[in-house]
Design an enzyme around this catalytic site. Structure first.
Site, PDB file in Angstrom:
ATOM      1  N   GLU A  91      54.262  63.278  64.089  1.00  0.00           N
ATOM      2  CA  GLU A  91      53.966  65.227  64.667  1.00  0.00           C
ATOM      3  C   GLU A  91      55.864  65.407  64.507  1.00  0.00           C
ATOM      4  O   GLU A  91      56.204  64.585  65.019  1.00  0.00           O
ATOM      5  CB  GLU A  91      53.219  65.840  65.245  1.00  0.00           C
ATOM      6  CG  GLU A  91      53.039  64.427  66.236  1.00  0.00           C
ATOM      7  CD  GLU A  91      52.432  64.589  67.356  1.00  0.00           C
ATOM      8  OE1 GLU A  91      51.488  65.340  67.326  1.00  0.00           O
ATOM      9  OE2 GLU A  91      52.640  65.052  68.878  1.00  0.00           O
ATOM     10  N   CYS A 112      61.627  68.796  68.326  1.00  0.00           N
ATOM     11  CA  CYS A 112      60.734  67.840  68.786  1.00  0.00           C
ATOM     12  C   CYS A 112      60.813  66.279  67.612  1.00  0.00           C
ATOM     13  O   CYS A 112      59.771  67.318  66.790  1.00  0.00           O
ATOM     14  CB  CYS A 112      60.406  68.446  70.081  1.00  0.00           C
ATOM     15  SG  CYS A 112      58.995  66.449  70.803  1.00  0.00           S
ATOM     16  N   CYS A 119      51.691  54.536  70.427  1.00  0.00           N
ATOM     17  CA  CYS A 119      53.286  54.271  71.423  1.00  0.00           C
ATOM     18  C   CYS A 119      52.857  53.073  72.083  1.00  0.00           C
ATOM     19  O   CYS A 119      51.458  53.265  72.223  1.00  0.00           O
ATOM     20  CB  CYS A 119      53.176  55.566  72.097  1.00  0.00           C
ATOM     21  SG  CYS A 119      55.151  54.919  73.429  1.00  0.00           S
ATOM     22  N   CYS A 123      50.945  54.657  78.364  1.00  0.00           N
ATOM     23  CA  CYS A 123      51.236  55.527  79.538  1.00  0.00           C
ATOM     24  C   CYS A 123      49.564  56.448  79.469  1.00  0.00           C
ATOM     25  O   CYS A 123      48.657  56.843  78.721  1.00  0.00           O
ATOM     26  CB  CYS A 123      51.699  56.780  79.773  1.00  0.00           C
ATOM     27  SG  CYS A 123      54.108  55.655  79.805  1.00  0.00           S
ATOM     28  N   CYS A 126      48.533  59.742  78.679  1.00  0.00           N
ATOM     29  CA  CYS A 126      49.739  60.218  77.065  1.00  0.00           C
ATOM     30  C   CYS A 126      48.721  60.086  75.950  1.00  0.00           C
ATOM     31  O   CYS A 126      48.154  58.551  75.842  1.00  0.00           O
ATOM     32  CB  CYS A 126      50.480  59.771  76.994  1.00  0.00           C
ATOM     33  SG  CYS A 126      51.506  60.230  75.606  1.00  0.00           S
ATOM     34  N   CYS A 352      53.124  65.538  72.014  1.00  0.00           N
ATOM     35  CA  CYS A 352      52.587  64.509  71.978  1.00  0.00           C
ATOM     36  C   CYS A 352      52.068  63.366  72.235  1.00  0.00           C
ATOM     37  O   CYS A 352      50.591  63.629  72.567  1.00  0.00           O
ATOM     38  CB  CYS A 352      52.822  64.157  73.914  1.00  0.00           C
ATOM     39  SG  CYS A 352      53.636  62.732  73.989  1.00  0.00           S
TER      40      CYS A 352
HETATM   41  N1  SAH Z   1      58.597  58.432  75.101  1.00  0.00           N
HETATM   42  C1  SAH Z   1      59.268  59.261  75.981  1.00  0.00           C
HETATM   43  C2  SAH Z   1      58.915  60.212  74.817  1.00  0.00           C
HETATM   44  C3  SAH Z   1      57.820  61.573  74.993  1.00  0.00           C
HETATM   45  S1  SAH Z   1      58.841  62.159  75.557  1.00  0.00           S
HETATM   46  C4  SAH Z   1      58.869  59.343  76.943  1.00  0.00           C
HETATM   47  O1  SAH Z   1      57.848  59.311  77.838  1.00  0.00           O
HETATM   48  O2  SAH Z   1      59.490  59.994  77.510  1.00  0.00           O
HETATM   49  C5  SAH Z   1      56.865  63.319  76.558  1.00  0.00           C
HETATM   50  C6  SAH Z   1      57.445  63.322  77.010  1.00  0.00           C
HETATM   51  O3  SAH Z   1      55.978  64.495  77.357  1.00  0.00           O
HETATM   52  C7  SAH Z   1      56.907  62.780  78.611  1.00  0.00           C
HETATM   53  O4  SAH Z   1      57.747  63.261  79.380  1.00  0.00           O
HETATM   54  C8  SAH Z   1      55.711  62.528  78.333  1.00  0.00           C
HETATM   55  O5  SAH Z   1      55.559  61.929  79.400  1.00  0.00           O
HETATM   56  C9  SAH Z   1      55.417  63.871  78.077  1.00  0.00           C
HETATM   57  N2  SAH Z   1      53.745  64.177  77.885  1.00  0.00           N
HETATM   58  C10 SAH Z   1      52.601  62.886  77.998  1.00  0.00           C
HETATM   59  N3  SAH Z   1      51.114  63.578  77.693  1.00  0.00           N
HETATM   60  C11 SAH Z   1      51.746  64.758  78.515  1.00  0.00           C
HETATM   61  C12 SAH Z   1      50.066  65.553  79.147  1.00  0.00           C
HETATM   62  N4  SAH Z   1      49.295  65.440  78.556  1.00  0.00           N
HETATM   63  N5  SAH Z   1      50.875  67.225  79.357  1.00  0.00           N
HETATM   64  C13 SAH Z   1      52.121  67.091  80.171  1.00  0.00           C
HETATM   65  N6  SAH Z   1      53.194  66.172  79.357  1.00  0.00           N
HETATM   66  C14 SAH Z   1      52.890  64.812  78.717  1.00  0.00           C
HETATM   67 FE1  SF4 Z   2      54.787  56.873  75.574  1.00  0.00          FE
HETATM   68 FE2  SF4 Z   2      53.445  58.744  76.055  1.00  0.00          FE
HETATM   69 FE3  SF4 Z   2      54.278  57.053  77.372  1.00  0.00          FE
HETATM   70 FE4  SF4 Z   2      56.340  58.744  76.341  1.00  0.00          FE
HETATM   71  S1  SF4 Z   2      54.813  59.546  77.603  1.00  0.00           S
HETATM   72  S2  SF4 Z   2      56.041  56.359  76.354  1.00  0.00           S
HETATM   73  S3  SF4 Z   2      55.119  58.429  74.375  1.00  0.00           S
HETATM   74  S4  SF4 Z   2      52.927  56.486  75.886  1.00  0.00           S
END
Ligand code: SAH
Ligand code: SF4
Length: 364
Positions: A91, A112, A119, A123, A126, A352
């Site tokens: 996406e 974006c 990934c 996390c 996520c 994301c």
């Molecule tokens: N993997 C990298 C790049 C992805 S950025 C990173 O984690 O920085 C995507 C951003 O969205 C990150 O800051 C992540 O922590 C945040 N994110 C992921 N899931 C989310 C959610 N359900 N609600 C709000 N932010 C979220």
């Molecule tokens: Fe991966 Fe989501 Fe964690 Fe970013 S926030 S590192 S996309 S698992």
């Protein structure tokens, strides 16, 4: 599979052409057709000999991805779902911030992009982590996301604010699916193509890379001369809290991450950003706010607070509006430049991994 033409830089393309017994200057012509004239086939490249066009056709694939859907989410967000040659779903999101340029209403367009299929960082909050990790995206597949946005913009006559006649958007944020610093080479190669004058010509300061805190990647990025901006997904202001939701913190705890972030900021002379999603009962306490303020002040960093977006299948929730405001207030009282992302607008995070996850579920 053939190589992707969108994955080639001026250097790599010149080398390949020389190896094919062609002249290196053909690379300049080909790249001009691709990025300036927006050709979508070699057949269009009328200043190249027909025999060369045919050889290029045999050697390279033009299309890295098929656009499956483009879904508007409100007035200012559009999510694109792309399918790669192996069927992988990726996406990419277009975000608009309305502005008035002269007398004309326009909107600043930010793209974006994703760097991996799924990934590996896992996390806990996520959707990208939830879907698991499949593979790295190739350079051409990352550039394909940008080119798809350019094409859509051209079809609709919808360019960014900074209308140079070439690029159809203003900023790039690497905040889609995947951890960019774990696909370092392909991500950087794609961003160099986006940045290059012969490419999309997007200035380094208009490109932001977001990382979950891959310390060696941050150190390497600090040595890059291109001046890309850095955002760090912090989400916890102490090891105990961060570890609970981000497994990466075990590998690179705050004692390693923060000095690397500081060194980056000092080297580039630019503010870095800490992304901090607020999750009820996890990281939204006044104590976390105070610790975050201390970290941000020390690094002269900007803090971007993001109310958590609920993910299907996960039990986390966003705190109440009052609690979000109280957290923001503590940062402000400590003179930390901070923003609280509103529901409307920069809702990058809804993107994301969630769109892909939905489609995988629908298919299975
Ligand atoms: N993997 C990298 C790049 C992805 S950025 C990173 O984690 O920085 C995507 C951003 O969205 C990150 O800051 C992540 O922590 C945040 N994110 C992921 N899931 C989310 C959610 N359900 N609600 C709000 N932010 C979220
Ligand atoms: Fe991966 Fe989501 Fe964690 Fe970013 S926030 S590192 S996309 S698992």
């Amino acid at each position: 599979m053939k190589a992707l033409i969108w994955g080639e830089s001026k250097e790599t393309l010149s080398e390949k052409l020389l190896a094919m017994g062609e002249k290196a200057f053909r690379a300049t012509q080909i790249l001009e057709w691709i990025y300036k004239r927006r050709a979508s086939s070699f057949a269009e490249m009328s200043n190249l000999p027909v025999a060369l066009r045919e050889r290029l056709e045999e050697t390279f694939d033009f299309e890295a991805a098929k656009l499956l859907t483009a879904t508007a989410a409100g007035d200012d967000t559009e999510k694109l779902l792309l399918q790669m040659r192996d069927g992988a779903l990726v996406e990419c999101v277009i975000l608009r911030a309305p502005q008035v340029v002269g007398d004309e209403p326009r909107s600043r367009k930010t793209v974006c992009i994703s760097t991996q299929v799924g990934c590996p960082q896992g996390c806990k909050f996520c959707a990208s982590g939830l879907a698991g990790w499949k593979r790295n995206l190739e350079t051409g597949e990352i550039v394909a996301q940008l080119m798809t946005v350019c094409r859509l913009g051209a079809q609709k006559g919808d360019r960014g604010v900074r209308d140079t006649g070439f690029t159809d958007f203003d900023n790039i944020v690497v905040m889609g699916m995947g951890e960019p610093l774990l696909n370092y080479d392909n991500t950087l190669a794609a961003l160099r193509i986006a940045n290059a004058q012969w490419g999309l010509g997007v200035g380094g300061r208009r490109i932001t890379i977001s990382t979950s805190g891959v310390v060696p990647g941050i150190q390497k990025l600090a040595e890059e001369p291109l001046g890309f901006r850095l955002a760090i997904s912090l989400h916890g202001a102490s090891d105990t809290v961060r570890e609970q939701i981000m497994p990466v913190n075990r590998k690179w705890p705050l004692a390693e991450l923060l000095p690397a972030a500081k060194a980056f900021a000092e080297k580039h002379g630019r503010m870095i950003t800490f992304e901090f999603i607020l999750i009820a009962g996890i990281n939204d306490s006044p104590e976390q706010a105070r610790l975050l303020a201390k970290i941000a002040r020390e690094l002269h960093a900007h803090v971007n607070l993001i109310p958590y977006n609920t993910v299907e299948g996960l039990e986390w929730e966003r705190p109440s509006g009052n609690r979000q405001m109280a957290f923001l207030k503590i940062l402000q009282e400590n003179a930390v430049p901070a923003t609280l992302r509103r529901e409307k607008g920069h809702n990058i995070n809804a993107a994301c991994g969630q769109l892909r996850l939905k489609n995988i579920k629908r298919e299975s």
